[in-house]
Design a protein around this motif. Structure first.
Motif, short mmCIF file in Angstrom:
data_model
loop_
_atom_site.label_atom_id
_atom_site.label_comp_id
_atom_site.label_asym_id
_atom_site.label_seq_id
_atom_site.Cartn_x
_atom_site.Cartn_y
_atom_site.Cartn_z
N TYR A 44 0.60 -0.93 0.15
CA TYR A 44 -0.39 -0.10 0.39
C TYR A 44 0.66 1.31 -0.25
CZ TYR A 44 -3.74 2.30 0.64
OH TYR A 44 -5.58 3.26 1.01
N LEU A 45 0.90 2.34 -1.09
CA LEU A 45 2.08 3.00 -0.55
C LEU A 45 0.67 4.43 -0.66
CD1 LEU A 45 3.20 2.48 -4.05
CD2 LEU A 45 4.20 2.62 -2.50
N LYS A 46 0.57 4.93 0.34
CA LYS A 46 0.65 6.87 0.76
C LYS A 46 1.13 7.50 0.83
CE LYS A 46 -4.33 7.21 3.46
NZ LYS A 46 -4.52 6.57 4.39
N GLY A 47 0.20 9.12 1.10
CA GLY A 47 1.22 10.73 0.96
C GLY A 47 2.11 10.38 1.72
N LEU A 48 2.42 10.46 3.21
CA LEU A 48 2.72 10.98 4.12
C LEU A 48 4.03 10.31 4.32
CD1 LEU A 48 0.00 12.23 6.64
CD2 LEU A 48 1.42 12.99 4.86
N ARG A 49 4.57 10.73 5.56
CA ARG A 49 6.01 9.62 5.69
C ARG A 49 6.12 8.44 6.81
NH1 ARG A 49 10.80 13.43 7.71
NH2 ARG A 49 10.03 13.74 9.59
N TYR A 50 5.55 8.66 7.34
CA TYR A 50 4.77 7.55 8.84
C TYR A 50 6.14 6.89 9.03
CZ TYR A 50 0.44 6.89 6.60
OH TYR A 50 0.04 7.99 5.50
N ASN A 51 7.73 7.71 9.61
CA ASN A 51 8.55 7.58 9.71
C ASN A 51 9.13 6.46 9.48
OD1 ASN A 51 7.93 9.61 11.94
ND2 ASN A 51 6.85 7.63 13.96
N GLU A 52 9.10 5.76 8.02
CA GLU A 52 10.14 5.66 7.40
C GLU A 52 11.50 5.74 6.92
OE1 GLU A 52 7.09 1.87 5.28
OE2 GLU A 52 7.01 3.95 4.24
N HIS A 53 11.56 7.07 7.33
CA HIS A 53 12.97 8.35 7.48
C HIS A 53 13.74 7.51 8.19
CE1 HIS A 53 11.05 9.80 10.49
NE2 HIS A 53 11.88 11.37 9.98
N LEU A 54 13.48 6.78 9.50
CA LEU A 54 14.60 6.57 9.96
C LEU A 54 15.51 5.88 10.01
CD1 LEU A 54 11.90 6.04 12.99
CD2 LEU A 54 13.39 8.29 12.60
N ARG A 55 15.31 4.85 9.23
CA ARG A 55 16.55 4.00 8.61
C ARG A 55 16.30 3.22 7.23
NH1 ARG A 55 19.25 5.17 12.73
NH2 ARG A 55 20.13 3.33 14.15
N PRO A 56 16.98 2.88 6.62
CA PRO A 56 16.88 2.99 5.05
C PRO A 56 15.92 1.44 4.67
CG PRO A 56 19.16 3.03 5.37
CD PRO A 56 18.58 3.52 6.21
N LYS A 57 16.07 0.07 5.91
CA LYS A 57 15.10 -0.62 6.00
C LYS A 57 14.37 -0.71 7.16
CE LYS A 57 19.38 -3.59 5.88
NZ LYS A 57 19.94 -3.49 5.88
N SER A 58 13.09 0.35 6.38
CA SER A 58 12.30 0.95 8.15
C SER A 58 11.14 -0.05 6.88
CB SER A 58 12.11 2.21 7.67
OG SER A 58 12.93 2.36 8.64
N SER A 59 9.66 -0.42 7.83
CA SER A 59 8.90 -1.05 6.86
C SER A 59 7.52 -0.87 8.65
CB SER A 59 8.97 -2.32 6.51
OG SER A 59 8.00 -2.51 5.84
N LEU A 60 6.38 -0.38 7.99
CA LEU A 60 5.24 0.04 8.51
C LEU A 60 4.63 -1.97 7.85
CD1 LEU A 60 2.84 2.89 9.44
CD2 LEU A 60 1.98 0.26 8.53
N ILE A 61 4.01 -2.42 8.21
CA ILE A 61 3.72 -3.40 8.40
C ILE A 61 2.35 -3.54 9.34
CG2 ILE A 61 4.09 -6.41 8.47
CD1 ILE A 61 6.80 -6.30 8.32
N GLU A 62 0.90 -4.06 8.58
CA GLU A 62 -0.71 -4.39 8.96
C GLU A 62 -0.41 -6.45 9.06
OE1 GLU A 62 -2.53 -2.08 9.89
OE2 GLU A 62 -1.38 -0.05 8.83
N VAL A 63 -1.27 -6.03 9.91
CA VAL A 63 -0.80 -7.98 10.26
C VAL A 63 -2.59 -8.06 10.38
CG1 VAL A 63 -0.38 -9.85 11.41
CG2 VAL A 63 1.23 -7.87 11.21
N GLY A 64 -3.27 -8.33 9.32
CA GLY A 64 -4.90 -8.97 9.53
C GLY A 64 -5.74 -7.50 9.77
#
Length: 361
Positions: free
Chosen positions: A320-340
């Motif tokens: 899923y691609l969305k407009g804001l940043r969601y703190n994924e700038h903290l590391r190159p290998k950052s990910s927000l993951i939705e579980v169910g």
């Protein structure tokens, strides 16, 4: 991780080899054009067999392509709102049979294969791997799939120091059978299990932050949850510069009684979704939410998505691609993951951590 590495060997084996002094991109395109996808298991005996004729090769390629496109379409129908430009809303039955669970268990790799030239087709990549929220947009220059797959996302350090950090911007997210007031049955408990798997099964040094960022004055308030989380997680990362992977683990929300569930190894398992914030609207970049690691973030999620498609078909929804940043700038290998989602059971969410931990390895 290992499973991402194996998936790349399956989809783009030439990337994993070296060849003279050629320019990397020129060499990559030559490799992509030179290879044909084959959905079969090889043995020493099979390798000795004569090459199949061109007509048979063409038929195999066509059948493999049709199967994979149908499978991807079927697996990802439920992802994202209808506002997405790439969301499929067709309801008709898609022809083709998915691999049986018995076959998946026996092989445990890889059970699907993607024609290499497909990664050059931006529209194919977007239709089959991404859902684009109306708050953002992306083009083929910003999302170059072959280039993303070529990036090395493997862990570089050892486990003498922290390597992975897991946290929850929305720690109050619960499941259908969560026990009120018991955080061990919420997304935080799911994070505990993921931490245990990564530590005990794969040997990683993991920090699990269980702080609450979405409760203000005793009430649920998520208006500034990402801001509060950024402040806390940034401090922890300053104290632990060895951390390479940062995961914000969430539970999604769906309408009605929709259930995001699949079966893996005989277990009812919640589907997961990788989520990328692009720091841009359809009009352009959001200057106050800059992310120097956006391309790395996209490579990290896409490589895990392909690993899931190869080893655990049906486990992931579209990225899923969305407009804001969601703190994924903290590391190159950052990910927000939705579980169910809220309609899944806690056990289904726990079961999802087993394949997810392998994808992260």
């Amino acid at each position: 991780g290992n499973i991402q590495h194996q998936a790349l060997k399956t989809y783009l084996p030439g990337i994993m080899e070296t060849e003279g002094e050629k320019d990397g991109k020129q060499w990559l395109w030559e490799k992509i054009k030179a290879q044909l996808p084959i959905l079969k298991k090889y043995s020493k005996e099979e390798e000795k067999k004569p090459e199949i004729d061109a007509k048979t090769s063409s038929r195999i390629m066509r059948e493999n392509t049709e199967f994979l496109e149908a499978k991807l379409l079927e697996e990802n129908r439920e992802a994202g709102p209808p506002s997405s430009g790439y969301e499929n809303t067709e309801d008709e039955e898609i022809p083709g049979d998915a691999p049986s669970q018995e076959t998946v268990n026996q092989i445990r790799a890889p059970v699907t294969d993607i024609p290499l030239e497909k990664f050059q087709d931006f529209d194919f990549v977007m239709r089959n791997f991404y859902t684009v929220d109306k708050t953002t947009s992306i083009n083929s220059e910003q999302l170059n799939a072959p280039a993303l797959l070529e990036m090395d996302m493997r862990m570089q350090g050892n486990n003498e120091q922290p390597q992975i950090l897991i946290y929850h911007s929305h720690s109050q997210e619960e499941f259908i059978d969560s026990v009120p007031g018991d955080p061990s049955t919420t997304i935080v408990g799911v994070g505990d299990y993921l931490t245990t798997l990564l530590r005990d099964t794969y040997g990683y040094n993991v920090i699990h932050v269980t702080d609450t960022f979405d409760i203000v004055d005793g009430k649920l308030d998520r208006d500034k949850a990402y801001t509060y989380a950024q402040e806390r997680i940034s401090r922890i990362l300053e104290e632990n510069p060895s951390v390479e992977v940062v995961i914000d683990l969430h539970r999604d929300g769906v309408s009605g009684n929709k259930r995001l569930v699949t079966n893996i190894d005989g277990k009812e398992t919640a589907k997961i979704m990788f989520f990328n914030g692009l720091s841009q609207t359809p009009e352009g970049p959001i200057e106050y939410l800059q992310n120097p690691y956006r391309e790395d973030n996209l490579a990290f999620s896409l490589q895990m998505q392909l690993g899931a498609a190869a080893y655990y078909p049906g486990f992931t929804r579209k990225i899923y691609l969305k407009g804001l940043r969601y703190n994924e700038h903290l590391r190159p290998k950052s990910s927000l993951i939705e579980v169910g989602a809220q309609t899944n059971t806690y056990e289904e969410a726990l079961n999802a951590m087993e394949p997810l931990s392998e994808l992260l390895d």
